[in-house]
Enzyme design. Structure first.
Site, PDB file in Angstrom:
ATOM      1  N   TYR A   1       0.833  -1.168  -0.001  1.00 19.10           N
ATOM      2  CA  TYR A   1       0.050   0.011   0.109  1.00 19.10           C
ATOM      3  C   TYR A   1       0.839   1.152  -0.091  1.00 19.10           C
ATOM      4  O   TYR A   1       2.109   1.241   0.400  1.00 19.10           O
ATOM      5  CB  TYR A   1      -1.165  -0.234   1.043  1.00 19.10           C
ATOM      6  CG  TYR A   1      -0.388   0.514   2.634  1.00 19.10           C
ATOM      7  CD1 TYR A   1      -1.163   0.946   3.358  1.00 19.10           C
ATOM      8  CD2 TYR A   1       0.930  -0.001   2.951  1.00 19.10           C
ATOM      9  CE1 TYR A   1      -0.713   1.657   4.606  1.00 19.10           C
ATOM     10  CE2 TYR A   1       1.353   0.354   4.147  1.00 19.10           C
ATOM     11  CZ  TYR A   1       0.563   1.011   5.005  1.00 19.10           C
ATOM     12  OH  TYR A   1       0.925   1.699   6.276  1.00 19.10           O
TER      13      TYR A   1
ATOM     14  N   GLY B   1       5.407   4.422  10.887  1.00 18.40           N
ATOM     15  CA  GLY B   1       5.109   2.728  10.409  1.00 18.40           C
ATOM     16  C   GLY B   1       3.429   2.460  10.358  1.00 18.40           C
ATOM     17  O   GLY B   1       2.921   3.424  11.132  1.00 18.40           O
ATOM     18  N   LYS B   2       3.518   1.423   9.998  1.00 20.15           N
ATOM     19  CA  LYS B   2       1.781   0.925   9.758  1.00 20.15           C
ATOM     20  C   LYS B   2       1.168   1.150  11.165  1.00 20.15           C
ATOM     21  O   LYS B   2       0.078   1.287  11.146  1.00 20.15           O
ATOM     22  CB  LYS B   2       1.786  -0.455   9.380  1.00 20.15           C
ATOM     23  CG  LYS B   2       0.997  -0.568   8.200  1.00 20.15           C
ATOM     24  CD  LYS B   2       0.998  -2.001   7.541  1.00 20.15           C
ATOM     25  CE  LYS B   2       0.002  -2.180   6.337  1.00 20.15           C
ATOM     26  NZ  LYS B   2       0.250  -3.124   5.633  1.00 20.15           N
ATOM     27  N   ARG B   3       2.053   0.608  11.997  1.00 22.51           N
ATOM     28  CA  ARG B   3       1.754   0.323  13.450  1.00 22.51           C
ATOM     29  C   ARG B   3       1.240   1.618  14.226  1.00 22.51           C
ATOM     30  O   ARG B   3       0.563   1.730  15.121  1.00 22.51           O
ATOM     31  CB  ARG B   3       2.149  -0.600  14.381  1.00 22.51           C
ATOM     32  CG  ARG B   3       1.823  -1.976  14.296  1.00 22.51           C
ATOM     33  CD  ARG B   3       2.637  -2.878  15.106  1.00 22.51           C
ATOM     34  NE  ARG B   3       3.812  -3.203  14.179  1.00 22.51           N
ATOM     35  CZ  ARG B   3       5.027  -3.447  14.784  1.00 22.51           C
ATOM     36  NH1 ARG B   3       5.199  -3.208  16.104  1.00 22.51           N
ATOM     37  NH2 ARG B   3       5.922  -3.631  14.033  1.00 22.51           N
TER      38      ARG B   3
ATOM     39  N   GLY C   1      -0.606   4.225  12.787  1.00 23.64           N
ATOM     40  CA  GLY C   1      -1.633   4.758  12.284  1.00 23.64           C
ATOM     41  C   GLY C   1      -1.253   5.027  11.003  1.00 23.64           C
ATOM     42  O   GLY C   1      -2.080   6.003  10.388  1.00 23.64           O
TER      43      GLY C   1
END
Ligand code: GLU
Length: 481
Positions: free
Chosen positions: A16, A247-249, A251
């Site tokens: 993504y 990062g993704k974590r 948000g």
């Protein structure tokens, strides 16, 4: 006038496309456009293990949504076709062969296990692992399936990074990097040098994570006799806590998720452009044209920029108001089509535009429409607890509330013309006739007609709902007491 810049956005289709990736497209776009140059979109898909189906389309969609059109690249083509690195393997091989011929590269038959052994040896001795200390003495003729490595000359490098300033490194950072892998695909390290040269890129703008490899790139420019482009390292985007890369974590949603949640492209572009850049003034809201005019590489900050979703949503609210004020309710409405509650489809478009024009200044995202406008399209469920427990109403008895509601109903029923102005006059008259405070009277009416935690100004809400619906709702509540 500046020299025409040729910039590129060179994403890898590995999943993504998040906030950080997109900012690396915005700055090259701005630089290209302020010099009447061009931005090339190049898809760096040579790491076949990390390739994700559909990721390229996502990148293209995201750029189009943000209005970051590319001047050459996939879909539109251009003089430097193809724009997918996986289709350019012949080109990289030809360049690697030049280095083989000039003695600045070698074919490397060393099996991976052997390389691991070398690495382990160095680890055991606690010395840095540099492949150039283990390079094969008599490399064979290159044949397909054999990696090609650069032959590094350990030396010092000094260079200027447009954001990070003057840089200097010693010989210890130079190594025999792989140019062509065993699978025939080039490494990023080699492919981008070749492509940037073939595509006449003037500004290499990319994340600061590539800064530490830059001496190896400088060595390659030299060995290939290339003029090095301007190097522009973009600082990291940090997690909201500020202590690590976003990062993704943390948000870091994909850009398209924000779009689907009702963030406007203008706001996203504006927010990301200002994440790590400012023009030295207090200005916060910029159109794309203003960004093109005001952006400058010199003012990109060299420290990480903290991602702040609250600020993004604030900016989105500002953009919602700006579009309404400058382009009108229709233009804003056109952006909202996917965000209405289901029942809204049964109402004429003009009615939805009217609802939007009284509620837009409370929206943070377009998806707030779903929750905030339900009662304009469907009678709310009567919840007497919400009336009786309201902080302004709880001191009144049921009988008092009923009486007050009846007064409201008969006053409103007499309003000569059902419009905001006449409704306001009636509300004012009710205040003086009943002796109630605005908070008491208006809370009661608001709850009775909407059963929502808030609504736009009452006169506007009732004007929009119409006489029949407004009175029917007030009557229904009076009957339920
Ligand atoms: N393909 C690299 C990435 O996605 C691009 C770096 C560059 O712009 O050269 O990180």
């Amino acid at each position: 006038m500046f020299m025409k810049a040729i910039t590129r956005f060179a994403p890898s289709p590995t999943g993504y496309i998040h906030i950080g990736n997109v900012r690396s497209a915005i700055y090259p776009y701005l630089v290209a456009h302020q010099t009447d140059g061009k931005m090339i979109l190049r898809i760096e898909d040579t790491d076949r293990g990390r390739y994700v189906e559909g990721a390229t389309e996502l990148i293209e969609d995201t750029l189009k949504w943000l209005g970051l059109d590319w001047d050459e690249g996939p879909i539109i083509g251009g003089p430097n076709e193809p724009y997918f690195q996986s289709e350019r393997t012949e080109i990289y091989l030809a360049w690697a062969k030049k280095l083989l011929e000039s003695g600045r590269a070698y074919a490397d038959p060393t099996p991976p296990e052997k390389i691991e052994e070398y690495r382990a040896k160095c680890n055991a001795k606690k010395v840095p692992f540099l492949y150039r200390n283990f390079r094969p003495e008599n490399p064979p003729e290159w044949e397909p399936g054999m990696p090609i490595r650069f032959k590094a000359e350990p030396k010092e490098y000094s260079w200027h990074d447009e954001v990070m300033g003057d840089m200097h490194t010693g010989p210890e950072v130079l190594d025999d990097i792989i140019l062509i892998k065993a699978d025939g695909y080039p490494t990023y390290n080699f492919a981008h040098i070749v492509d940037d040269a073939e595509m006449n890129i003037t500004h290499v703008m990319r994340g600061v994570e590539y800064l530490s490899s830059t001496p190896n790139y400088l060595a390659l420019y030299e060995a290939l006799g290339l003029v090095r482009p301007k190097l522009v390292s973009l600082p990291h985007i940090l997690a909201p806590t500020g202590n690590k890369k976003l990062g993704k974590r943390d948000g870091a949603k994909s850009v398209t998720e924000y779009r689907d949640d009702g963030v406007l492209a203008e706001a996203m572009l504006n927010y990301l452009a200002c994440l790590g850049w400012n023009d030295g003034t207090e200005q916060e809201i910029y159109t794309k044209d203003e960004l093109i005019e005001k952006f400058s590489v010199e003012r990109i900050q060299n420290s990480g920029a903290r991602y702040d979703e609250t600020k993004l949503l604030w900016m989105n609210g500002q953009w919602i108001r700006k579009i309404f004020a400058e382009q009108g309710a229709r233009a804003l409405y056109d952006r909202t089509v996917n965000f209405w509650p289901e029942e809204a489809a049964d109402y004429p478009e003009e009615y939805r535009v009217k609802v939007l024009s009284i509620i837009y200044d409370r929206l943070k995202t377009l998806s707030d429409l779903h929750e905030m406008t339900g009662y304009f399209f469907k009678d709310p469920e009567i919840d007497m607890k919400m009336v009786m427990e309201n902080k302004f109403l709880k001191k009144m008895s049921e009988a008092e509330i009923e009486e007050l509601l009846k007064k409201v109903i008969s006053k409103l029923a007499e309003v000569p013309e059902w419009n905001a102005e006449k409704l306001q006059e009636a509300l004012n008259a009710l205040l003086s006739e009943t002796g109630k405070k605005p908070a008491e009277l208006f809370s009661l009416i608001r709850i009775a007609i909407s059963f929502a935690p808030f609504s736009p100004a009452l006169n506007l809400t009732m004007e929009t709902l119409g006489k029949e619906t407004s009175l029917a709702r007030l009557n229904a509540v009076a009957r339920s007491i």
